[in-house]
Design a protein around this motif. Structure first.
Motif: not given
Length: 775
Positions: A636-637, A642-643, A651-652, A711-713
């Motif tokens: 989440v951080h 990155a957003a 917004m995340v 980091d999700d692919d």
């Protein structure tokens, strides 16, 4: 079915709303008279253990305790609806896979064993002998026993679980993923490191003595309604109840006891929480460090005044180690970081600390709002730190209380359902049964999915549960199951997992908890262990839903006999009389000495809890403090860093998954979530009104959720959710599972416990590409 609407719920938890819900459940399942008789036998000396949850009953032999959760579970099991082979064969498995969880549940009770026919894409009836022969053939053909996965649900009895682990270990593997891996594994791991035992230390008697009860990340009004009775009693005698939860939950605010004539007739209710702290999702360690920091300051102030200490210095000196390191870490902690990450001000945290400091007997309770995070083990150990520094473990009216879900999830683990068995336990099995148990650690739930995905496991056997719906990363899990040569599910009702199958598949129907289990030596009882280590008997009172049903112990015994023809274990003799199984349990587990005698005492018996005796089964022989940093580098951080933008694209949000009120685990009984004001629907997303307005959206707008972990692919999407304004911290949203499980990466799990991080998922929102047909 209710009309789809959002309507604010003004009443308390419980009350007339609960009674109306019970009436609807009994009528829905066409069991009004039978259901009433059945309910009055729940949790009684000669009755059955409620399958609704693991919250204990006072002596398990007292008057009937009303519980809406239990009513739903009992009514669903005792339903007049039957999912016969003909009913199921009306639809292809592909078609059934597209049904909702609620529609699958509504088909009713399974009546005969089923086998999948690949040519027709349908299930058909099969005889028991042939079904066991198919499983045995697949198991014996494996190059290695470790290519088989044996999952366990927490509803399995002690007797079935003991036989199950014995069979699987004689077969040659420790591959025992279970529901604990997905919920309270961080509680077990954290508590073992802190106090030496992975279970709670309190009993119901302690709740009668406590003057302060802390509730972290838990919604008892929906998930453990009988707990509200204990909280109500505590509140009415003046105990302070501090609730720490991101969402405002009605069960933590007000409760009207349906068994209280005064409250029911007057329209009154009891205030449950004296204080409510709405922390940010994932802010638990920061919150706890802030409270501890204030407690240390309050102790320093007490020393300066010459008044009674806040810390229990005698307990710390005699029973603990590591406190100086914890103190140094806490004193160096930055208040700005604590406030930012917890979402609460230093003043609010000081208020919580002052209440705790003034209390002589403190109980800390928690649920999956604590455990299903990347740092769930650390959060559990920070709760233990908080109580240990005040000597609140091993004291009457005080202690640690992880509130578990499934009715026998704790008992299953006690019986050996664990992928990391101790050497001493394996040595005992070898000494008693004469075979060499496997010594290598097995797969937990995440490991099992990875093994099936990678082709390292090809047979999946589930003793209950709904694996395909309960697990994270839905696309990966489903593909892993479908890669198997054989999938087998023991169940009472048809569910999602029975549509996500291997090349061959079986569904084996078993007796429910409410049904009479008659074997060669008469009607049998099983035993269960509740979340406070009480063990008691359970015996059904209803006729079985079908003459073709087998009990879980019988299913295990027949499978073992078919798979291990040369076994020295007398499988079929054991299940003629379950007392024989309990005699074997007694030989393997020292704490069960005299099992058959003790479990027949009124209320059963309590297993020894060393931490409750201030005997610390840790490596040091002392209760241990553990230092944990406030997490600042979670998914989440990283996603929010990155957003860094405005609008929907920038917004995340932190998504946390929750159950609806008409749901228990993955079982969806209905489409209402009464206390949150949601009716006739499930695809909703709770959001703060200001966040919704900031996105430029109206209340009721439809959005899609998109995974935002940097980091999700893979691309993760959950489509079609209706925005509902709710009292939830800014930057956080909440949605129901299993609909949101697709957003949880398989690789995202708790450090030290590998529990999926279902309570803290980074997501973005976008306008919905389509609106669900039911909307």
């Amino acid at each position: 079915m209710s009309e789809a609407k959002i309507q604010f719920y003004k009443g308390p938890a419980g009350g007339w709303g609960a009674l109306r819900s019970v009436a609807r459940q009994l009528l829905q399942h066409r069991i009004a008279a039978k259901g009433s008789r059945t309910l009055l036998s729940a949790n009684q000396p000669d009755g059955f253990d409620c399958p609704g949850c693991a919250w204990p009953d006072r002596q398990h032999a007292s008057s009937f305790e009303f519980c809406e959760n239990g009513v739903k579970a009992v009514a669903a099991e005792a339903t007049a609806d039957r999912a016969t082979p003909d009913v199921i064969a009306r639809h292809t498995v592909t078609e059934l896979r597209g049904w909702s969880d609620h529609a699958l549940e509504a088909m009713g009770r399974l009546t005969e064993p089923l086998v999948y026919d690949a040519h027709t894409d349908r299930y058909r009836a099969i005889g028991w002998d042939e079904a066991f022969a198919i499983v045995a053939r697949h198991l014996r053909a494996l190059p290695s026993p470790d290519e088989a996965i044996f999952y366990t649900s927490g509803r399995t009895s002690n007797e079935a679980a003991f036989l199950y682990q014995l069979f699987v270990r004689e077969f040659g593997t420790n591959n025992f993923p279970d529901c604990s891996n997905m919920c309270h594994e961080p509680s077990g791991m954290g508590l073992k490191g802190s106090v030496g035992v992975g279970k709670g230390t309190v009993t119901l008697d302690d709740f009668e003595l406590a003057d302060c009860i802390l509730i972290f990340g838990q919604n008892p009004g929906t998930n453990h309604p009988r707990m509200l009775g204990e909280l109500r009693a505590a509140a009415r005698r003046g105990a302070r109840i501090l609730s720490f939860n991101p969402l405002r939950e009605r069960g933590l605010e007000r409760f009207a006891d349906p068994q209280s004539p005064v409250e029911m007739l007057s329209g009154g209710a009891t205030t449950i929480s004296s204080d409510y702290f709405q922390l940010k999702v994932g802010g638990d360690i920061a919150l706890l460090k802030g409270i501890i920091k204030h407690l240390l300051q309050l102790d320093d102030e007490a020393v300066a005044r010459g008044s009674a200490r806040v810390l229990d210095t005698a307990f710390l000196a005699e029973h603990t180690m590591g406190f100086d390191a914890l103190r140094a870490d806490i004193e160096a902690e930055d208040w700005a970081l604590i406030e930012r990450e917890s979402g609460l001000s230093a003043e609010r945290l000081r208020h919580a600390a002052e209440v705790i400091a003034r209390s002589d007997k403190v109980i800390a309770c928690w649920g999956m709002g604590i455990t299903q995070h990347r740092h769930g083990v650390g959060a559990v150990q920070m709760i233990a730190n908080l109580l240990l520094m005040r000597g609140m473990v091993g004291r009457p009216g005080a202690g640690l209380c992880p509130v578990r879900g499934h009715s026998n999830v704790q008992g299953d683990r006690t019986m050996g359902i664990y992928e990391k068995p101790s050497a001493a336990f394996l040595d005992r099995l070898q000494a008693v049964y004469g075979f060499e148990p496997p010594r290598a650690e097995g797969y937990d739930t995440v490991g099992a999915i990875e093994a099936m995905r990678d082709g390292r496991a090809s047979v999946f056997f589930a003793m209950g549960g709904n694996f395909a719906a309960a697990t994270p990363d839905t696309p990966t899990t489903w593909a892993a199951l479908q890669r198997c040569a054989l999938t087998v599910h023991v169940a009472t009702k048809f569910n999602r997992s029975h549509t996500v199958i291997g090349r061959e598949a079986l569904v084996l129907p078993c007796l429910g908890r409410t049904e009479i289990d008659e074997q060669a030596h008469g009607i049998q009882h099983v035993s269960v262990e509740d979340s406070m280590s009480m063990v008691h008997l359970s015996a059904g009172i209803n006729a079985p839903a079908s003459p073709h049903l087998l009990s879980e112990p019988m299913i295990v015994a027949r499978l073992a006999a078919a798979t291990l023809p040369d076994s020295r274990v007398p499988w079929m003799w054991l299940v003629e009389d379950y007392d024989r199984i309990r005699d074997h349990i007694e030989v393997v587990f020292d704490d069960f000495k005299g099992f058959n005698d003790k479990v027949r005492q009124p209320g059963g018996f309590r297993l020894r809890n060393t931490a409750g005796e201030r005997v610390w089964a840790t490596a040091s022989g002392l209760a241990e403090f553990h230092v944990h940093a406030i997490p600042t580098d979670t998914a989440v951080h990283r996603a929010k860093a990155a957003a860094g933008g405005e609008g929907m694209a920038g917004m995340v949000f932190t998504l946390t998954t929750v159950r609806s009120h008409d749901q228990y685990n993955t079982t969806v009984y209905g489409l209402d979530d009464r206390y949150r004001g949601v009716f006739g629907q499930r695809r909703v997303l709770f959001i703060h009104a200001e966040d919704r307005a900031r996105l430029g959206l109206l209340e009721g707008a439809w959005v899609d959720l998109v995974g935002a972990a940097p980091d999700d692919d893979c691309v993760r999407e959950a489509e079609g959710f209706r925005l509902v304004d709710y009292d939830i911290p800014r930057g956080c949203v909440a949605g129901y599972y299993p609909e949101t499980n697709v957003l949880v990466p398989l690789s995202s799990h708790a450090v030290g416990a590998r529990t999926p991080t279902s309570k803290s998922i980074p997501v973005r929102l976008r306008p919905a590409r389509s609106v669900p047909e039911a909307a």
